[in-house]
Write a protein that holds these residues in place. Structure first.
Motif, PDB file in Angstrom:
ATOM      1  N   VAL A  59      37.115 -37.444  60.576  1.00  8.77           N
ATOM      2  CA  VAL A  59      37.245 -38.076  58.644  1.00  8.77           C
ATOM      3  C   VAL A  59      36.061 -37.412  57.156  1.00  8.77           C
ATOM      4  CG1 VAL A  59      37.450 -40.440  59.520  1.00  8.77           C
ATOM      5  CG2 VAL A  59      35.755 -39.848  58.932  1.00  8.77           C
ATOM      6  N   THR A  60      35.550 -36.773  57.723  1.00 13.82           N
ATOM      7  CA  THR A  60      34.684 -35.601  57.047  1.00 13.82           C
ATOM      8  C   THR A  60      36.257 -34.533  56.355  1.00 13.82           C
ATOM      9  OG1 THR A  60      32.971 -35.590  58.734  1.00 13.82           O
ATOM     10  CG2 THR A  60      32.855 -34.330  56.498  1.00 13.82           C
ATOM     11  N   THR A  61      35.604 -34.469  55.009  1.00 16.54           N
ATOM     12  CA  THR A  61      36.583 -33.844  53.798  1.00 16.54           C
ATOM     13  C   THR A  61      35.294 -32.512  53.204  1.00 16.54           C
ATOM     14  OG1 THR A  61      35.082 -34.567  51.842  1.00 16.54           O
ATOM     15  CG2 THR A  61      37.186 -36.358  52.682  1.00 16.54           C
ATOM     16  N   HIS A  98      45.854 -32.839  62.323  1.00 20.43           N
ATOM     17  CA  HIS A  98      44.783 -33.473  62.700  1.00 20.43           C
ATOM     18  C   HIS A  98      43.837 -32.435  62.496  1.00 20.43           C
ATOM     19  CE1 HIS A  98      46.683 -37.457  63.146  1.00 20.43           C
ATOM     20  NE2 HIS A  98      47.159 -36.739  63.387  1.00 20.43           N
ATOM     21  N   PRO A  99      42.338 -32.592  62.087  1.00 19.78           N
ATOM     22  CA  PRO A  99      40.770 -32.389  62.179  1.00 19.78           C
ATOM     23  C   PRO A  99      40.437 -31.868  63.784  1.00 19.78           C
ATOM     24  CG  PRO A  99      40.901 -33.330  60.542  1.00 19.78           C
ATOM     25  CD  PRO A  99      41.578 -33.627  61.113  1.00 19.78           C
ATOM     26  N   LYS A 100      40.437 -30.928  63.708  1.00 17.60           N
ATOM     27  CA  LYS A 100      39.604 -30.123  65.039  1.00 17.60           C
ATOM     28  C   LYS A 100      38.185 -30.835  65.536  1.00 17.60           C
ATOM     29  CE  LYS A 100      43.373 -26.241  66.436  1.00 17.60           C
ATOM     30  NZ  LYS A 100      43.135 -24.847  66.555  1.00 17.60           N
ATOM     31  N   GLY A 101      37.652 -30.812  64.475  1.00 18.64           N
ATOM     32  CA  GLY A 101      36.370 -31.749  64.673  1.00 18.64           C
ATOM     33  C   GLY A 101      35.300 -30.408  64.691  1.00 18.64           C
ATOM     34  N   PHE A 102      35.589 -28.959  63.526  1.00 19.14           N
ATOM     35  CA  PHE A 102      34.827 -27.938  63.474  1.00 19.14           C
ATOM     36  C   PHE A 102      35.180 -27.383  62.482  1.00 19.14           C
ATOM     37  CE2 PHE A 102      37.504 -25.636  66.127  1.00 19.14           C
ATOM     38  CZ  PHE A 102      38.090 -24.777  66.083  1.00 19.14           C
ATOM     39  N   ALA A 103      33.821 -26.643  61.528  1.00 18.22           N
ATOM     40  CA  ALA A 103      34.145 -26.472  60.392  1.00 18.22           C
ATOM     41  C   ALA A 103      33.890 -24.587  60.067  1.00 18.22           C
ATOM     42  CB  ALA A 103      33.607 -27.079  59.440  1.00 18.22           C
ATOM     43  N   TYR A 104      34.045 -24.339  59.124  1.00 13.87           N
ATOM     44  CA  TYR A 104      33.355 -23.290  58.374  1.00 13.87           C
ATOM     45  C   TYR A 104      32.333 -23.116  57.122  1.00 13.87           C
ATOM     46  CZ  TYR A 104      34.886 -20.971  63.176  1.00 13.87           C
ATOM     47  OH  TYR A 104      35.318 -20.222  64.138  1.00 13.87           O
ATOM     48  N   VAL A 105      31.312 -22.335  56.840  1.00  7.70           N
ATOM     49  CA  VAL A 105      31.368 -22.561  55.783  1.00  7.70           C
ATOM     50  C   VAL A 105      30.403 -21.541  55.353  1.00  7.70           C
ATOM     51  CG1 VAL A 105      29.311 -23.799  54.146  1.00  7.70           C
ATOM     52  CG2 VAL A 105      29.849 -25.386  56.245  1.00  7.70           C
TER      53      VAL A 105
END
Length: 199
Positions: free
Chosen positions: A96-98, A125-132
């Motif tokens: 649920v993180t934006t 649906h999100p995969k559960g990881f992100a890049y910043v």
């Protein structure tokens, strides 16, 4: 014989028909249409020329962008390595993180250019990881200090972004087998072994 008779009758009919009147009237109709269509054709031709000029101008702009970097340091061929050096991988991100929440969480590390939360291309649906991606490489080292910090009740895993080298495999074994076995009989149902494999 009947076919030959029909063919000769048709040939005689075609020779006796006078087409000259039809050709003259149709030619007159075409000339009248040409006069009414000419301004429209000219307008269409002018539009096509303008569109071709615009397309050429866009091609030139695109070439310039790939050759020279922008003021932000973005653009160009070797820029992906630079962006990877300024980016971090964030794992164990709650679904649920934006991106705004991730940006708020990492804003103390430095200026953030982009936050990307990867999603499944079929379900969305999100995969559960992100890049910043940060503005500087110093921000990456500061962001690594947030490894294990909590967001939405989950500890985040923060690492520098890894650059994949095309054509290099990490080596995860030797095919479909469960381990190394000598070539020959008895491995995964080959030869006279008693093991049944449906594959």
């Amino acid at each position: 014989m009947a076919d030959n008779a029909q063919a000769t009758d048709q040939k005689e009919y075609m020779e006796n028909v006078d087409y000259s009147e039809d050709v003259e009237t149709k030619a007159g109709e075409v000339n009248e249409l040409d006069e009414t269509i000419d301004p429209e054709l000219e307008e269409l031709k002018n539009r096509m020329l303008e569109m071709e000029k615009e397309a050429q101008r866009l091609r030139e702009l695109e070439e310039n962008l790939t050759k020279e970097p922008n003021e932000d340091g973005q653009g160009g061929e070797g820029d992906s390595d630079d962006a990877d050096a300024r980016s971090i991988y964030v794992g164990n991100v709650d679904y649920v993180t934006t991106p705004e929440e991730l940006q708020e969480h990492f804003k103390g590390s430095g200026a953030i250019n982009r936050v990307t939360i990867l999603c499944n291309k079929f379900t969305g649906h999100p995969k559960g990881f992100a890049y910043v991606e940060f503005g500087t490489t110093d921000a990456v080292t500061k962001a690594q200090l947030l490894d294990g910090s909590m967001l939405h009740g989950r500890p985040l895993k923060v690492n520098p972004k890894r650059t994949n080298v095309p054509g290099v495999n990490r080596g995860r074994g030797r095919g479909r087998g469960y381990g190394f076995a000598p070539r020959g009989r008895g491995f995964r149902g080959r030869g006279r072994g008693a093991y049944y494999s449906p594959y």
